[in-house]
Motif scaffolding. Structure first.
Motif, short mmCIF file in Angstrom:
data_model
loop_
_atom_site.label_atom_id
_atom_site.label_comp_id
_atom_site.label_asym_id
_atom_site.label_seq_id
_atom_site.Cartn_x
_atom_site.Cartn_y
_atom_site.Cartn_z
N ALA A 105 0.85 -1.19 0.00
CA ALA A 105 0.00 0.00 0.00
C ALA A 105 0.88 1.24 0.00
CB ALA A 105 -0.91 0.00 1.22
N SER B 170 0.68 3.80 1.86
CA SER B 170 0.96 4.26 3.22
C SER B 170 0.39 3.24 4.21
CB SER B 170 0.33 5.63 3.48
OG SER B 170 -1.08 5.50 3.57
N GLN C 215 -3.38 3.08 4.48
CA GLN C 215 -4.11 2.56 3.33
C GLN C 215 -4.00 1.04 3.16
OE1 GLN C 215 -2.17 5.21 0.53
NE2 GLN C 215 -4.09 6.33 0.25
N ARG C 216 -3.33 0.38 4.08
CA ARG C 216 -3.19 -1.08 3.97
C ARG C 216 -4.56 -1.75 4.06
NH1 ARG C 216 0.49 -2.67 8.56
NH2 ARG C 216 -0.01 -4.75 7.77
N ARG C 217 -4.80 -2.71 3.20
CA ARG C 217 -6.09 -3.41 3.13
C ARG C 217 -5.97 -4.81 3.71
NH1 ARG C 217 -9.61 -0.74 0.14
NH2 ARG C 217 -10.90 -2.55 -0.31
N TYR D 112 -7.97 4.00 9.84
CA TYR D 112 -7.13 3.26 8.90
C TYR D 112 -7.98 2.25 8.12
CZ TYR D 112 -2.73 5.02 10.90
OH TYR D 112 -1.68 5.80 11.30
N MET D 113 -7.64 2.06 6.86
CA MET D 113 -8.41 1.21 5.95
C MET D 113 -8.66 -0.19 6.51
SD MET D 113 -10.03 0.65 3.15
CE MET D 113 -9.66 2.05 2.12
#
Length: 156
Positions: A15, A17, A20-22, A53-54
């Protein structure tokens, strides 16, 4: 007070950042499995607060779609102070201002373990290690240092 602390599911490192980690497929599957735990008293919780956060937002979405007591609605809101390096004092201040009896927080390591240590032992270094999608149930009179007890842990 009843407090359910959940660490987000396993997330990819691919990701732009950290925020933005999924979730990975394994992470999603673990969250769904945990949300269907029949022994968690979901009906005792009224509000769900989640990190912006994602991966935490995805965890909350999956939890709401799959939790075991769907007749009972959880009110979902984002809480900026429960990111990975959030401040325990800010979280405690937030919780002390809440009028809800049962609160769910979906957050991150190392904060989640620090919260367990702080609320249960008065020392943020003494918290339980929390794997992705782990859930800790805490109960007590007030969300303050050393005032809650860990009643159950659920690891995927």
């Amino acid at each position: 007070m009843k407090l359910l602390l959940m660490r987000h599911g396993e997330a990819s490192f691919n990701a732009p950042s950290d925020a933005q980690r999924r979730l990975t497929q394994r992470g999603s599957d673990s969250v769904i499995q945990q949300s269907q735990q029949q022994t968690i008293p979901w009906h005792e919780y009224t509000s769900l607060w989640v990190s912006p956060y994602m991966r935490a937002q995805q965890t909350a979405s999956l939890l709401l779609q799959n939790y075991a007591y769907k007749k009972h609605l959880l009110n979902l809101q984002t809480l900026d102070c429960i990111t990975p390096h959030g401040e325990i004092d800010q979280v405690q201040s937030f919780l002390l201002q809440q009028h809800h009896e049962g609160i769910v927080l979906i957050t991150h390591q190392p904060l989640v373990s620090g919260l367990i240590g702080h609320f249960c032992h008065g020392n943020h270094h003494m918290g339980e290690p929390m794997r992705p999608a782990s859930i800790a149930l805490l109960e007590g009179e007030v969300a303050a240092a050393g005032c809650l007890r860990l009643t159950n842990l659920f690891h995927p």
